[in-house]
Design a protein around this motif. Structure first.
Motif, PDB file in Angstrom:
ATOM      1  N   TYR A 114       0.723  -1.223   0.041  1.00  0.00           N
ATOM      2  CA  TYR A 114       0.083  -0.104   0.038  1.00  0.00           C
ATOM      3  C   TYR A 114       0.964   1.065  -0.228  1.00  0.00           C
ATOM      4  N   ASN A 115       1.860   1.118   0.733  1.00  0.00           N
ATOM      5  CA  ASN A 115       2.607   2.321   0.839  1.00  0.00           C
ATOM      6  C   ASN A 115       3.532   2.618  -0.284  1.00  0.00           C
ATOM      7  N   TRP A 116       3.877   1.449  -0.818  1.00  0.00           N
ATOM      8  CA  TRP A 116       4.815   1.649  -2.268  1.00  0.00           C
ATOM      9  C   TRP A 116       3.901   2.359  -3.287  1.00  0.00           C
ATOM     10  N   VAL A 117       2.657   1.986  -3.278  1.00  0.00           N
ATOM     11  CA  VAL A 117       1.482   2.663  -4.105  1.00  0.00           C
ATOM     12  C   VAL A 117       1.829   4.217  -3.988  1.00  0.00           C
ATOM     13  N   TRP A 118       1.614   4.658  -2.526  1.00  0.00           N
ATOM     14  CA  TRP A 118       1.684   5.923  -2.365  1.00  0.00           C
ATOM     15  C   TRP A 118       3.055   6.688  -3.070  1.00  0.00           C
ATOM     16  N   GLY A 119       4.062   5.912  -2.656  1.00  0.00           N
ATOM     17  CA  GLY A 119       5.371   6.325  -2.941  1.00  0.00           C
ATOM     18  C   GLY A 119       5.656   6.511  -4.476  1.00  0.00           C
ATOM     19  N   VAL A 120       5.311   5.746  -5.345  1.00  0.00           N
ATOM     20  CA  VAL A 120       5.434   5.723  -6.825  1.00  0.00           C
ATOM     21  C   VAL A 120       4.474   6.782  -7.453  1.00  0.00           C
ATOM     22  N   VAL A 121       3.316   6.471  -6.894  1.00  0.00           N
ATOM     23  CA  VAL A 121       2.375   7.644  -7.512  1.00  0.00           C
ATOM     24  C   VAL A 121       2.800   8.929  -7.181  1.00  0.00           C
ATOM     25  N   ALA A 122       3.144   9.169  -5.897  1.00  0.00           N
ATOM     26  CA  ALA A 122       3.494  10.776  -5.469  1.00  0.00           C
ATOM     27  C   ALA A 122       4.974  11.267  -6.421  1.00  0.00           C
TER      28      ALA A 122
END
Length: 130
Positions: A114-122
């Motif tokens: 979930y947090n990887w999704v945040w980091g990549v999208v940001a």
């Protein structure tokens, strides 16, 4: 100031993507299938603080490291966010045990994704805003 605004906004966008993935995994029963009790409802009360905190974390993207490696930068920052969630938020604020293990054995893996999704999208939002 402009760079900080872009990073905050990118963090908010990353948090929205993260939240939609968390919610969708719950809706599809993926977390339940894995024995993890994370299946939130998509409500403004749940979504709003996540987006604001995502923006605050996004401010760290202003740091002048790994400028040309935006995916790596987003991934590394997501690891920091994951560590905070697993070793501070879950045990001390949410009373879910170290790494949120009272929610299920696979909780750390889901949080990592979930947090990887945040980091990549940001990070991608910043890259493509230029």
């Amino acid at each position: 100031m402009k760079k900080m605004m872009v990073c905050f906004s990118a963090g908010c966008l990353g948090a929205l993507a993260n939240s939609l993935v968390v919610w969708q995994f719950g809706e599809l029963g993926i977390t339940r299938w894995a024995g993890v009790s994370i299946a939130p409802s998509l409500t403004p009360g749940w979504l709003y603080p996540r987006i604001v905190w995502g923006g605050i974390w996004g401010l760290l993207l202003v740091l002048p490291v790994l400028k040309s490696r935006f995916l790596l930068k987003g991934t590394l920052l997501s690891l920091l966010l994951t560590a905070v969630q697993l070793f501070f938020i879950f045990p001390y604020q949410a009373n879910k045990g170290v790494a949120g293990l009272s929610l299920g054995m696979w909780t750390p893996a889901f949080v990592l994704v979930y947090n990887w999704v945040w980091g990549v999208v940001a990070a991608a939002a910043i890259k493509f805003s230029k």
